[in-house]
Design a protein around this motif. Structure first.
Motif, mmCIF file in Angstrom:
data_model
loop_
_atom_site.group_PDB
_atom_site.id
_atom_site.type_symbol
_atom_site.label_atom_id
_atom_site.label_comp_id
_atom_site.label_asym_id
_atom_site.label_seq_id
_atom_site.Cartn_x
_atom_site.Cartn_y
_atom_site.Cartn_z
ATOM 1 N N ASP A 79 0.860 -1.174 0.000
ATOM 2 C CA ASP A 79 0.000 0.000 0.000
ATOM 3 C C ASP A 79 0.903 1.232 0.000
ATOM 4 O OD1 ASP A 79 -1.666 2.165 0.620
ATOM 5 O OD2 ASP A 79 -2.994 0.953 1.859
ATOM 6 N N GLY B 149 0.271 4.265 0.175
ATOM 7 C CA GLY B 149 -0.137 5.352 1.044
ATOM 8 C C GLY B 149 0.501 5.314 2.415
ATOM 9 N N ASN B 150 0.853 4.094 2.896
ATOM 10 C CA ASN B 150 1.422 3.984 4.236
ATOM 11 C C ASN B 150 2.490 2.900 4.360
ATOM 12 O OD1 ASN B 150 -0.104 1.597 4.206
ATOM 13 N ND2 ASN B 150 -1.864 2.641 5.128
ATOM 14 N N ARG C 155 2.268 -0.177 4.134
ATOM 15 C CA ARG C 155 1.782 -1.447 4.686
ATOM 16 C C ARG C 155 1.914 -2.506 3.600
ATOM 17 N NH1 ARG C 155 -4.165 -0.654 6.197
ATOM 18 N NH2 ARG C 155 -4.288 -0.669 3.926
ATOM 19 N N ARG D 224 -4.421 1.254 9.525
ATOM 20 C CA ARG D 224 -3.445 1.682 8.527
ATOM 21 C C ARG D 224 -2.023 1.479 9.027
ATOM 22 N NH1 ARG D 224 -5.429 4.587 4.449
ATOM 23 N NH2 ARG D 224 -3.453 5.698 4.137
#
Length: 336
Positions: A159, A161-162, A164, A308
Motif C-alpha cells: 500500500d 499510502g502507508n 503497509r 493503517r
C-alpha cells in the motif's frame, strides 16, 4: 486456540510432506519448484504488486504467462499473455503496475503495465517463443526441451499510502511426466501436472469496524468435468470460466460452527464482513478458523490489515486429500 494451531500445523505437515491419498490426484508440493507458477492475487488498484520469479536451473528458460484482471469498476476480465526470458539462475523482478522492457542475449521480455488492474497470473514453461508449446525434460532426458520443475516465486503487495505490505509464495505445479505434446492444454490432473486442492483452510481475526479487516482472494483453473463430461471449465478459446459454489465452514474460539455459502466465477476477493460475515458481531470471539468444501480446485491467498498500521497474510493451507483434476485450454498460436 491451541487446538486450532495444532490442527493447522498437522494439516500443513501432512499436506506438504506426506503421500496423498490414491483416490485423489496428487497435489503440488508447495516446498518444491514447479513448471507452472500461480499468483492468486495481483492488486494494482489498492496498491502495487511486485512479482519475483527465480529460475533455479542451469539452463536458460522461457515462461509464457497469462494475466487475468479487471479494472476498478469490475467488469469483464481481460486476459493477456506475454513471454518472460530467463537466463540460468536468474531472479526476475517486476513491479506489475509498470511496463517491463528487458533484452537478454537477443531475446526481449516486453510486458505492458497492469496499473489500476486486479486479478491473478499464471506462468508455465515452454520450449520456444515461436510455437509456444509447453515442454520440458523429465528424469534427466534432454530430448524434451529445458529442465522441468525449476521455478520458484513470490509476490509482495504494498500500500503506497502507508507502506503497509504482505507477501505470499507463488503456488507451484510440478510436472509429473515429461511434457511432449503440443495440445495447448495444461492438465492439472496429477498425471501431467500436479493438481490443485478443492479444500483450503485459513485462520485469522474477526473483523472489527475501523480496526481489523481483510479478504480471501480466490482464483480457479476450473474442473475437468465440472459442467458436463469432457468439457473444461476454463477454456480461453470458447471463453468459459469457472462458475460454481464454495461452502465455507468456520469455527470461533469456543468451537461454535458457522457456515457460509459463496458464489464464485473465475476470480473473487471476499470481504470478511460483507461476504464471509466473519465480523466479531457475527461470530462472538476474536479468533476463527475456516475450511472450504468445493468440487472445483482453488488457488487462494488470505490477508488482513490492522487499521493503517500494518498487514499480514499469505498462503492458505491445503487439504492433502482434496486434489481435483483440472484442464486449462489455451488459444492456439497462429501458423508461423
Amino acid at each position: 486456540m491451541r487446538k486450532l494451531i495444532f490442527l493447522l500445523i498437522l494439516c500443513m505437515t501432512i499436506g506438504l510432506f506426506a503421500a496423498p491419498s490414491h483416490a485423489q490426484p496428487a497435489l503440488s508440493d508447495l516446498n518444491e519448484p514447479g513448471a507452472i507458477l500461480v499468483y492468486p492475487l495481483i492488486d494494482n488498484i489498492h496498491g502495487v504488486t511486485i512479482v519475483n520469479i527465480a529460475n533455479t536451473s542451469s539452463d536458460a528458460q522461457i515462461l509464457e504467462c497469462y494475466m487475468v484482471t479487471h479494472g476498478p469498476d469490475g467488469g469483464i476480465d481481460e486476459k493477456k499473455d506475454f513471454l518472460i526470458f530467463l537466463s540460468p539462475k536468474e531472479k526476475f523482478v517486476w513491479m506489475t503496475n509498470n511496463p517491463m522492457d528487458k533484452t537478454l542475449k537477443g531475446s526481449r521480455t516486453q510486458i505492458q503495465d497492469f496499473d489500476k488492474r486486479k486479478g491473478y497470473m499464471f506462468c508455465y514453461t515452454i520450449v520456444d517463443q515461436y510455437t509456444q508449446n509447453e515442454g520440458c525434460k523429465a528424469n534427466g532426458n534432454p530430448a524434451f526441451g529445458p529442465e522441468c520443475n525449476v521455478f520458484k516465486g513470490d509476490a509482495t503487495l504494498i500500500d503506497l499510502g502507508n507502506a503497509r505490505s504482505f507477501n505470499y509464495n507463488a503456488l507451484p505445479h510440478q510436472v509429473e511426466i515429461a511434457i511432449t505434446t503440443a495440445d495447448r492444454e495444461l492438465n492439472l490432473d496429477g498425471l501431467e501436472y500436479s493438481a490443485a486442492p478443492s479444500q483450503i483452510m485459513f485462520e485469522g481475526l474477526a473483523e472489527v469496524t475501523g480496526s481489523i479487516y481483510g479478504t480471501l482472494a480466490v482464483a480457479s483453473p476450473g474442473s475437468k468435468d465440472g459442467i458436463k463430461p469432457g468439457v473444461s471449465d476454463y477454456d480461453f478459446v470458447e471463453s468459459r470460466q469457472p462458475d460454481f459454489d464454495i461452502n465455507v465452514y468456520c469455527w470461533n474460539e469456543v468451537e461454535t460452527k458457522f457456515s457460509r455459502h459463496l458464489e464464485f466465477k473465475d476470480f473473487e476477493q471476499y470481504d470478511l464482513t460483507d461476504d464471509l460475515q466473519l465480523d466479531i458481531a457475527s461470530i462472538f470471539t476474536l479468533g476463527f478458523h475456516c475450511a472450504t468444501t468445493s468440487t472445483h480446485p482453488l488457488w487462494a491467498v488470505f490477508h488482513q490489515n490492522l487499521g493503517r498500521v500494518f498487514a499480514w497474510g499469505g498462503n492458505v493451507f491445503q487439504h492433502p486429500d482434496s486434489g481435483v483434476a483440472a484442464k486449462i485450454v489455451l488459444p492456439d498460436v497462429p501458423v508461423q
